[in-house]
Each structure stands twice: as C-alpha cells, then as structure tokens.
Design a protein around this motif. Structure first.
Motif, PDB file in Angstrom:
ATOM      1  N   GLY A  65      -3.936  -7.014  28.561  1.00  0.00           N
ATOM      2  CA  GLY A  65      -3.287  -5.626  28.064  1.00  0.00           C
ATOM      3  C   GLY A  65      -4.277  -4.296  28.628  1.00  0.00           C
ATOM      4  O   GLY A  65      -4.655  -4.143  29.194  1.00  0.00           O
ATOM      5  N   LYS A  66      -3.877  -3.483  27.477  1.00  0.00           N
ATOM      6  CA  LYS A  66      -4.329  -1.820  28.140  1.00  0.00           C
ATOM      7  C   LYS A  66      -5.077  -1.478  27.664  1.00  0.00           C
ATOM      8  O   LYS A  66      -4.895  -0.706  26.043  1.00  0.00           O
ATOM      9  CB  LYS A  66      -3.642  -1.135  28.684  1.00  0.00           C
ATOM     10  N   VAL A  67      -6.249  -0.738  27.265  1.00  0.00           N
ATOM     11  CA  VAL A  67      -7.479  -0.232  26.409  1.00  0.00           C
ATOM     12  C   VAL A  67      -7.792   1.407  27.789  1.00  0.00           C
ATOM     13  O   VAL A  67      -8.179   1.540  28.301  1.00  0.00           O
ATOM     14  CB  VAL A  67      -8.293  -0.577  26.347  1.00  0.00           C
ATOM     15  N   MET A  68      -6.865   2.338  26.323  1.00  0.00           N
ATOM     16  CA  MET A  68      -7.323   3.754  26.804  1.00  0.00           C
ATOM     17  C   MET A  68      -7.880   4.776  25.807  1.00  0.00           C
ATOM     18  O   MET A  68      -8.387   4.296  24.180  1.00  0.00           O
ATOM     19  CB  MET A  68      -5.997   4.481  26.947  1.00  0.00           C
ATOM     20  N   VAL A  69      -9.262   5.025  26.751  1.00  0.00           N
ATOM     21  CA  VAL A  69     -10.473   5.838  25.921  1.00  0.00           C
ATOM     22  C   VAL A  69      -9.975   7.132  26.689  1.00  0.00           C
ATOM     23  O   VAL A  69     -10.693   7.746  27.434  1.00  0.00           O
ATOM     24  CB  VAL A  69     -12.083   4.986  25.904  1.00  0.00           C
ATOM     25  N   ASP A  70     -10.258   8.286  25.234  1.00  0.00           N
ATOM     26  CA  ASP A  70     -10.480   9.416  25.332  1.00  0.00           C
ATOM     27  C   ASP A  70      -9.944   9.737  26.805  1.00  0.00           C
ATOM     28  O   ASP A  70      -9.732  10.201  27.482  1.00  0.00           O
ATOM     29  CB  ASP A  70     -11.316   9.843  25.574  1.00  0.00           C
ATOM     30  N   GLY A  71      -8.458   9.641  27.349  1.00  0.00           N
ATOM     31  CA  GLY A  71      -7.861   9.344  29.239  1.00  0.00           C
ATOM     32  C   GLY A  71      -8.144   8.707  29.740  1.00  0.00           C
ATOM     33  O   GLY A  71      -7.284   8.491  30.367  1.00  0.00           O
TER      34      GLY A  71
END
Ligand SMILES: Nc1ncnc2c1ncn2[C@@H]1O[C@H](COP(=O)(O)OP(=O)(O)OP(=O)(O)O)[C@@H](O)[C@H]1O
Ligand SMILES: [Mg+2]
Length: 279
Positions: A65-71
């Motif tokens: 999966g994918k986790v984006m934190v402030d871009g």
C-alpha cells in the motif's frame, strides 16, 4: 488540504504470521485532531510508526500500500526527512529523551541546536513551549529528576519546539495525573487550533470525545470506523471491538436519550446535560 493519505496499507512484522495493519485506507485534513482507539494489540502504535516511517524503515517486515505524509511518500522517504513533517511522542518518555542533557531546558533545545536555528528564535520557541506545557518551574532541573508526568510534558515540548506540521502522540497521558492530562489535552487543542494536525492514541474515551473532531476505531489491524465522536460512540458493536463509549454516552443510551434532532447519543458531559435537561 490533505495532510495524510493512506491507501490500502498492509504491514506484518518480521517473524510474525499475522498482519498488524490490515488494508487501512483513510485521509486526514490539515488541522484535524484525530483520536485512535482500540483494544490492546489492535495496531494503534504500529499505525503511528507507519506514519513516521519507523514502519517499514526501522522495523522492516512485509509492507504494502501507500502512505503519504504532507506530500512525502513514506516508503520512498528517509526517517530523517519524515521527522521534519511529523513528530512522534511515545508512550514512555524514557525512550524519548537523550539521556545526556543536564537540564530540561537543554533537553528541549537539543533538536533545535542540531538544525542551526538562530539563537534568538531558539530562545523564543523554547520559552513558548515551556509556557504552553507548564514547564517553566522545572526548566533547570535534571530530566531524570522529573515525575513521569513532567517527563512526558518535556518529551512533548521537545517535539513541538521543532514545529512539525503533524504531531503523533501514542498514549501521551498514560503517566499523568488528571490535572496533568487535562493540561496536555488543552495544550494539544491549542496546537490543533493553530492549524497543526494531531493524531493521538488514547484510552480515555471521555477525553477523546471532548477534544477530537474524528475518532478512528481499530481492531485486529483493521479499520472498523472513522467518523465523528458521536457517530463512533453511538455504535452498538463497541464492546465487540473491546472498547467502551464515554460514561455520558452509556448513561444516555441506557435512558434512550439522544441529542436534539439527531439519531446519535451525547458524548460529552455538556451534551448529556443538555439532552437530559430537555426531558
Ligand atoms: N516489534 C514488534 N514485533 C513483532 N510484533 C509486534 C511488534 N510490535 C507489535 N507487534 C504486534 O503487532 C500487533 C499490533 O500491536 P500494536 O503495538 O500496534 O498494538 P496497540 O494497539 O498499540 O496495543 P496497545 O494498546 O497494547 O498499545 C500485535 O499483535 C503485536 O503483538
Ligand atoms: Mg500501543
């Protein structure tokens, strides 16, 4: 603006047979104050670690999966890059402090010294967090001479002073007395009011209901619900997932008293008083 985007996040610790995080998808907007609840081993701490990159960069294991934190995409960024976006405060402040600083003031200054912030700004920022977390009186004490509660407030101060966009707190008040907890919750709310995005794991559901705008319920690594406190705490399956609603909600449920013009139950003392006062 979305500060956190999680898409189909799955994670299994090395050597483990079960998923600690099982297909989580959710988004968090800037300035939200999110509470995470769930029984022991639900995956709350693991999710916190996935938001700051300790999962998968430190713990490794199987990740999808994918986790984006402030871009920034967590999987493709370093822990150091991510730490400028999101700061984490752990359950036990002993694991957080440097252990090498002689005073609370120096401990809080440590991170700033390493980033080369100008001296005047450094002093202003440290004074502001000492004030916010009521630590002025102990600023010259040795960190190891503090009470558990004071030490946790110092750990929070040393993160906040770095001005991250997002702060993640894993049971930050578990070592504090009621007054200390209240101070920390109020300080957290002020940060949130200033636009900081806050994610907080907390077992005290009355506090979650009072301070958080949304609540995430996890169980066995799965996202069971993510909604307003009134919607989450009005659910009928909370016990099945090992959590309880705030005492005010349980009383109103027992009396079948809902909020005015709503199909949900009160979650705070004020809401319960209002609803009960109508009857
Ligand atoms: N370092 C680790 N190595 C292997 N398995 C782990 C590790 N840390 C946690 N786990 C497992 O991952 C699952 C989720 O644990 P996690 O600590 O995230 O739960 P939690 O919701 O924070 O629980 P608690 O309320 O007890 O703090 C559990 O089954 C736990 O045993
Ligand atoms: Mg935990």
């Amino acid at each position: 603006m979305k500060k956190i985007i999680v898409e189909h996040l799955k994670y299994r610790y090395p050597e483990s047979r079960t998923l600690a995080l099982d297909d989580l998808s959710f988004e968090v907007e800037q300035g939200e104050l999110i509470g995470i609840i769930g029984r022991n081993s639900a995956g709350k701490s693991t999710l916190c670690q996935a938001l700051v990159g300790l999962v998968p960069h430190f713990y490794q294991g199987a990740y999808g999966g994918k986790v984006m934190v402030d871009g920034l995409e967590v999987r493709k960024s370093t822990i150091s890059e991510l730490s400028r976006k999101a700061g984490i405060v752990f359950q036990n402040p002993f694991t957080q402090i440097t252990g090498s600083k002689l005073t609370v003031y120096e401990e809080i200054a440590f991170g700033l010294e390493n980033t080369g912030v100008e001296r005047k700004e450094m002093i202003d920022r440290i004074d502001a967090v000492l004030d916010l977390l009521h630590l002025e009186q102990v600023k010259d004490r040795n960190p190891f001479d503090l009470s558990g509660g004071q030490m946790q407030r110092m750990a929070i101060a040393s993160i906040i002073v770095m001005k991250p966009e997002i702060i993640i707190l894993d049971e930050p008040t578990s070592q504090l007395d009621p007054q200390g907890s209240e101070e920390v919750f109020r300080a957290i709310q002020r940060l949130s009011d200033d636009g900081m995005t806050v994610i907080m794991v907390e077992h005290k559901v009355e506090k979650i209901a009072q301070f958080c705008n949304r609540v995430m319920l996890l169980d066995h690594g799965k996202l069971i619900g993510f909604d307003t406190p009134e919607k989450i705490f009005s659910r009928n399956d909370l016990n099945m997932h090992g959590v309880e609603a705030p005492v005010y909600t349980r009383v109103c449920k027992a009396l079948n008293v809902k909020k005015a013009d709503s199909s949900f139950y009160p979650v705070t003392l004020d809401e319960a008083c209002q609803a009960l006062g109508r009857n």
